[in-house]
Design a protein around this motif. Structure first.
Motif, short mmCIF file in Angstrom:
data_model
loop_
_atom_site.label_atom_id
_atom_site.label_comp_id
_atom_site.label_asym_id
_atom_site.label_seq_id
_atom_site.Cartn_x
_atom_site.Cartn_y
_atom_site.Cartn_z
N THR A 90 0.83 -1.20 0.00
CA THR A 90 0.00 0.00 0.00
C THR A 90 0.87 1.25 0.00
OG1 THR A 90 -1.84 -1.09 1.13
CG2 THR A 90 -1.70 1.31 1.32
N ALA A 91 0.63 2.12 -0.99
CA ALA A 91 1.44 3.33 -1.13
C ALA A 91 0.92 4.13 -2.31
CB ALA A 91 2.91 2.97 -1.38
N VAL A 92 1.44 5.34 -2.46
CA VAL A 92 1.26 6.09 -3.69
C VAL A 92 2.40 5.71 -4.63
CG1 VAL A 92 1.11 8.36 -4.77
CG2 VAL A 92 0.12 7.99 -2.49
N GLN A 111 2.08 12.38 -11.24
CA GLN A 111 1.38 12.92 -10.08
C GLN A 111 1.11 11.86 -9.02
OE1 GLN A 111 -0.09 11.97 -12.84
NE2 GLN A 111 -1.89 10.81 -12.21
N GLY A 112 1.28 10.60 -9.38
CA GLY A 112 1.09 9.51 -8.42
C GLY A 112 -0.28 8.88 -8.52
N THR A 113 -0.33 7.60 -8.22
CA THR A 113 -1.60 6.88 -8.18
C THR A 113 -1.62 5.99 -6.94
OG1 THR A 113 -3.11 5.45 -9.46
CG2 THR A 113 -0.76 4.95 -9.64
N GLN A 114 -2.73 6.00 -6.23
CA GLN A 114 -2.84 5.29 -4.96
C GLN A 114 -3.12 3.81 -5.20
OE1 GLN A 114 -2.61 6.51 -1.61
NE2 GLN A 114 -2.66 4.32 -1.13
N VAL A 115 -2.38 2.98 -4.48
CA VAL A 115 -2.62 1.54 -4.44
C VAL A 115 -2.86 1.15 -3.00
CG1 VAL A 115 -1.60 -0.74 -4.76
CG2 VAL A 115 -1.27 1.02 -6.50
N THR A 116 -4.00 0.53 -2.74
CA THR A 116 -4.35 0.12 -1.38
C THR A 116 -4.64 -1.37 -1.38
OG1 THR A 116 -5.31 2.29 -0.91
CG2 THR A 116 -5.92 0.47 0.55
#
Length: 119
Positions: A90-92, A111-116
């Motif tokens: 889990t991270a950006v 810009q980053g994408t969130q992974v949870t």
């Protein structure tokens, strides 16, 4: 200038898979290396995987054997296939590109994408 746009993040249960994509705004001809880095809350940004223009790859120890990076120069895109995901993944996730320049390469970030990943 190179703009990078990530997609493919989201939420998944442990053991699941996700595929991230990063599209560059211009030809990747002069881009020496593209890659993925990630940053979890309260932690430093760390290497996930990189791939050079001649498709040599490098992986962070924590993702070896689970993640695969690939690159399509014609589509100006780099992919990250993530399998057997763990909550600690889990991270950006940030896309990175190193463009040839003198004396040192220019560095660009998405810009980053969130992974949870839930347990």
């Amino acid at each position: 200038q190179v703009q990078l746009v990530e997609s493919g993040g989201g939420s998944v249960q442990a053991g699941g898979s996700l595929r991230l994509s990063c599209v560059a705004s211009r030809s990747t001809f002069s881009i020496i290396e593209m890659g993925w880095y990630r940053q979890a809350p309260g932690k430093q940004r760390e290497l996930v995987a990189t791939i050079t223009s001649d498709k040599r790859t490098n992986y962070g120890d924590s993702v070896k054997g689970r993640f695969t990076i690939s690159r399509d120069n014609a589509e100006k895109t780099v992919y990250l296939q993530m399998n057997s995901l763990k909550p600690e993944d889990t991270a950006v996730y940030y896309c990175n590109a190193q463009q040839w320049s003198y004396p040192t390469p220019d560095t660009y970030w998405g810009q980053g994408t969130q992974v949870t990943v839930s347990s």
